[in-house]
Design an enzyme around this catalytic site. Structure first.
Site, PDB file in Angstrom:
ATOM      1  N   CYS A 131       0.848  -1.203   0.000  1.00  0.00           N
ATOM      2  CA  CYS A 131       0.000   0.000   0.000  1.00  0.00           C
ATOM      3  C   CYS A 131       0.876   1.243   0.000  1.00  0.00           C
ATOM      4  CB  CYS A 131      -0.901   0.026   1.236  1.00  0.00           C
ATOM      5  SG  CYS A 131      -2.455  -0.802   0.940  1.00  0.00           S
ATOM      6  N   GLU A 144       2.675   5.571   3.133  1.00  0.00           N
ATOM      7  CA  GLU A 144       3.130   4.418   3.913  1.00  0.00           C
ATOM      8  C   GLU A 144       4.542   4.020   3.460  1.00  0.00           C
ATOM      9  OE1 GLU A 144       0.263   1.505   4.985  1.00  0.00           O
ATOM     10  OE2 GLU A 144       1.603  -0.171   4.618  1.00  0.00           O
TER      11      GLU A 144
END
Ligand SMILES: Cc1cc2nc3c(=O)[nH]c(=O)nc-3n(C[C@H](O)[C@H](O)[C@H](O)COP(=O)(O)OP(=O)(O)OC[C@H]3O[C@@H](n4cnc5c(N)ncnc54)[C@H](O)[C@@H]3O)c2cc1C
Length: 328
Positions: free
Chosen positions: A241, A322
């Site tokens: 992600c 992230e």
């Protein structure tokens, strides 16, 4: 010690993107890692440590300084322990449609005797998890299929389903920027979702001690295989992600059925399938960016900017990355 010059980093990132390292070394044990750091410090060079490169976007122009690829791999099973408690972090994992298989497989770990296990920071988790289960040591099965090293997991606070690395970490052996080796308790990393002080401290993780269990081997194996299979369906030429899942407050404000960033990018921003250069937001998982072949870091950065801009304009949402950017 074999320091190499001008080495392409493409093959050392799961994204298969990135320029060359000015200096590069692979280290196989802690002594070599410490020696490599000392070599760079003596020359006042910046130091970059790479685990499996599964969360790092490396600049097309390459990296000035020494890149250390961490292949340290020792695993030690120590004595059992009794007491241990750590901060509980609310998970940001919730499926739009609950997965009955996952619910069925979940079990209460606390009823099984604890065991201490030490992993070198370069230990590759997809292998180590199955090695430990074979010895009857359970706990890490939730992270099966994630292409991480123990060092990368400690840096980011790896999460799998609704478990965090910090649920298991007791302490880590650290090499601090002054060259001192010290032991840091898990609480001192101030862990949160995708967050640890390691992101700012400049400390290198040499090894970690985890509290695992002498638990239900067959059950853990089922979980590990299930998680591994699920992960295998995700785009592999990626960094996982790109953005963090939403906080509970953000999810509530936007009336979303899940905190999943993939859901948001797909259903709210309608960006699934968007392509820039060789990179795209894949059909399989809109939280990822996939390298279709020949993608550059610049392509990925443009996609990131597009998603951020749309989230801000349409939803007044500030998305947080992230992944780690190495853009010096
Ligand atoms: C297909 C796929 C699926 C993924 N699924 C998940 C998932 O389910 N959950 C999840 O949390 N992540 C997931 N990820 C992201 C990634 O695997 C994790 O973030 C992982 O923790 C990164 O580990 P690494 O060893 O590859 O780190 P790297 O990318 O090598 O490094 C990441 C950062 O950690 C630092 N670092 C690495 N080792 C050390 C060390 N020894 N000491 C100090 N700093 C260090 C690096 O300098 C860098 O800043 C996925 C990635 C892919 C490609």
């Amino acid at each position: 010690m074999k320091i190499l010059n001008n080495i392409s980093l493409v093959q050392y990132s799961t994204f298969r993107i990135g320029g060359s390292a000015e200096y590069f070394i692979e280290v196989k044990n802690q002594a070599e890692l410490i020696e490599a750091v000392a070599w760079a410090k003596a020359r006042r060079l910046p130091i970059y440590i790479l685990g499996n490169g599964s969360n790092t976007l490396i600049a097309d122009a390459g990296i000035k300084g020494l890149v250390i690829r961490n292949l340290t791999g020792e695993i030690k099973v120590l004595d059992s322990i009794q007491a241990f408690s750590n901060k509980k972090i609310p998970p940001r994992f919730q499926l739009v449609e609950p997965d009955p298989e996952l619910t069925n497989l979940t079990y209460d770990e606390s009823q099984f005797p604890p065991v201490l296990v030490t992993l070198d920071s370069g230990v590759y988790l997809p292998k180590a998890i199955f090695q430990l289960i074979a010895q009857g040591i359970t706990g890490l099965e939730w992270f099966a299929g994630i292409p991480a090293t123990a060092g990368g997991a400690t840096y980011i606070n790896l999460h799998g389903a609704n478990k965090f690395w910090s649920d298991y970490l007791i302490e880590a052996e650290i090499l601090d920027p002054a060259g001192q080796i010290k032991t840091t308790a898990a609480d001192d990393f101030h862990y949160d979702y995708d967050q640890s002080v390691l992101k700012d401290s400049g400390d290198l993780v040499l090894a970690v001690t985890l509290r695992l269990r002498r638990g239900p081997k067959e059950q853990a194996l089922k979980i590990a295989k299930y998680r591994q299979l699920k992960k295998a369906h995700q785009p592999q030429r990626s960094l996982g992600c790109v953005f963090q899942n939403l906080s509970a407050a953000e999810q509530k404000r936007l009336y979303l059925p899940t905190p999943s960033i993939g859901y948001l990018i797909d259903k709210k921003l309608n960006l699934k399938g968007t392509k820039i250069g060789g990179a795209w937001i894949p059909e399989k998982h809109a939280g990822f960016v996939e390298n279709l072949g020949g993608a550059t870091a610049a392509d990925v950065l443009q996609l990131i900017e597009l998603v951020k801009k749309r989230a801000k304009q349409q939803l007044d949402l500030d998305l947080k990355l992230e992944i780690v950017l190495w853009l010096n």
